[in-house]
Design a protein around this motif. Structure first.
Motif, PDB file in Angstrom:
ATOM      1  N   THR A   9       1.048  -1.444  -0.232  1.00 44.49           N
ATOM      2  CA  THR A   9      -0.279  -0.308  -0.086  1.00 44.49           C
ATOM      3  C   THR A   9       0.694   1.324  -0.098  1.00 44.49           C
ATOM      4  OG1 THR A   9      -0.140   0.178   2.573  1.00 44.49           O
ATOM      5  CG2 THR A   9      -1.872  -0.391   1.001  1.00 44.49           C
ATOM      6  N   SER A  40      -7.575   1.380   5.879  1.00 45.24           N
ATOM      7  CA  SER A  40      -6.442   0.574   6.387  1.00 45.24           C
ATOM      8  C   SER A  40      -6.599   0.949   7.927  1.00 45.24           C
ATOM      9  CB  SER A  40      -4.800   0.695   6.102  1.00 45.24           C
ATOM     10  OG  SER A  40      -5.273   0.524   4.894  1.00 45.24           O
ATOM     11  N   THR A  41      -6.548   0.255   8.505  1.00 43.20           N
ATOM     12  CA  THR A  41      -6.979  -0.109  10.107  1.00 43.20           C
ATOM     13  C   THR A  41      -5.773  -1.020  11.049  1.00 43.20           C
ATOM     14  OG1 THR A  41      -9.326   0.519  10.123  1.00 43.20           O
ATOM     15  CG2 THR A  41      -7.754   0.267  11.968  1.00 43.20           C
ATOM     16  N   TYR A  42      -4.948  -0.460  11.356  1.00 40.33           N
ATOM     17  CA  TYR A  42      -3.777  -1.132  11.894  1.00 40.33           C
ATOM     18  C   TYR A  42      -3.034  -0.537  12.745  1.00 40.33           C
ATOM     19  CZ  TYR A  42      -1.372   3.424   9.714  1.00 40.33           C
ATOM     20  OH  TYR A  42      -0.883   3.835   8.528  1.00 40.33           O
ATOM     21  N   ARG A  43      -2.406  -0.858  14.090  1.00 41.57           N
ATOM     22  CA  ARG A  43      -1.266  -0.399  15.101  1.00 41.57           C
ATOM     23  C   ARG A  43      -0.064  -0.662  15.091  1.00 41.57           C
ATOM     24  NH1 ARG A  43      -2.795  -1.373  19.990  1.00 41.57           N
ATOM     25  NH2 ARG A  43      -4.368  -2.625  19.357  1.00 41.57           N
ATOM     26  N   TRP A  44       0.102   0.697  15.128  1.00 46.20           N
ATOM     27  CA  TRP A  44       2.114   1.380  14.384  1.00 46.20           C
ATOM     28  C   TRP A  44       2.302   1.944  16.094  1.00 46.20           C
ATOM     29  CZ3 TRP A  44       5.724  -0.077  11.826  1.00 46.20           C
ATOM     30  CH2 TRP A  44       6.739   0.964  11.038  1.00 46.20           C
ATOM     31  N   ILE A  48      -3.861   2.803  17.331  1.00 51.08           N
ATOM     32  CA  ILE A  48      -4.356   2.238  16.427  1.00 51.08           C
ATOM     33  C   ILE A  48      -4.110   3.514  14.868  1.00 51.08           C
ATOM     34  CG2 ILE A  48      -6.501   1.758  15.839  1.00 51.08           C
ATOM     35  CD1 ILE A  48      -6.779   0.046  18.264  1.00 51.08           C
ATOM     36  N   GLU A  49      -3.889   3.317  14.244  1.00 49.63           N
ATOM     37  CA  GLU A  49      -4.074   4.234  13.127  1.00 49.63           C
ATOM     38  C   GLU A  49      -5.058   4.295  11.830  1.00 49.63           C
ATOM     39  OE1 GLU A  49      -2.022   7.032  13.157  1.00 49.63           O
ATOM     40  OE2 GLU A  49      -0.352   6.392  14.980  1.00 49.63           O
ATOM     41  N   ARG A  50      -5.733   4.976  11.088  1.00 52.05           N
ATOM     42  CA  ARG A  50      -6.711   4.832  10.110  1.00 52.05           C
ATOM     43  C   ARG A  50      -5.738   5.940   8.892  1.00 52.05           C
ATOM     44  NH1 ARG A  50      -8.898   4.718  14.660  1.00 52.05           N
ATOM     45  NH2 ARG A  50      -9.998   2.984  15.433  1.00 52.05           N
ATOM     46  N   GLU A  82       4.658  -2.538   3.273  1.00 48.41           N
ATOM     47  CA  GLU A  82       4.072  -3.773   3.499  1.00 48.41           C
ATOM     48  C   GLU A  82       4.116  -4.572   1.833  1.00 48.41           C
ATOM     49  OE1 GLU A  82      -0.746  -5.256   2.671  1.00 48.41           O
ATOM     50  OE2 GLU A  82       0.132  -2.938   2.608  1.00 48.41           O
TER      51      GLU A  82
END
Length: 108
Positions: A9, A40-44, A48-50, A82
């Motif tokens: 991405t 996208s929703t992810y942990r960074w 939690i980020e979007r 990614e």
């Protein structure tokens, strides 16, 4: 015969196009499809980020994967890009086309 479908991405269309062009030009991918509108929703780093992103679908070969893995971080604006590679079966003529278009670097 199989190929690889690699996914990454990008934060925007400009970086996605730049990466797609570079990978095809370097013959690390036969084709890169650019898919806008991914959310996208992810942990960074513990949070939690979007974010809205652009998905790249990279069609390549097993032999070219190491070079793709080396080149993508050089091109990508993310600190940790990614890159997921999924083995893909398909129409034999299309898989042969991918194999013809992708040229893995020769071993030293």
């Amino acid at each position: 015969m199989t190929a690889l479908l690699c996914l990454t991405t990008c934060p925007d269309a400009d970086s996605a196009r730049r990466i797609a062009d570079a990978l095809v030009d370097a013959r690390l991918a036969a084709c890169v499809s650019v898919v806008p509108g991914v959310h996208s929703t992810y942990r960074w780093q513990g949070a939690i980020e979007r974010g809205d992103e652009v998905l790249l679908l990279i069609k390549t070969t097993h032999e070219a994967l190491p070079a793709l893995q080396a080149r993508l971080p050089e091109l990508h604006p993310y600190e940790l890009p990614e890159l997921l590679a999924v083995e893909a079966a398909g129409l034999p003529d299309y898989l042969q086309w991918i194999a013809r278009e992708v040229q893995a670097p020769s071993a030293p």
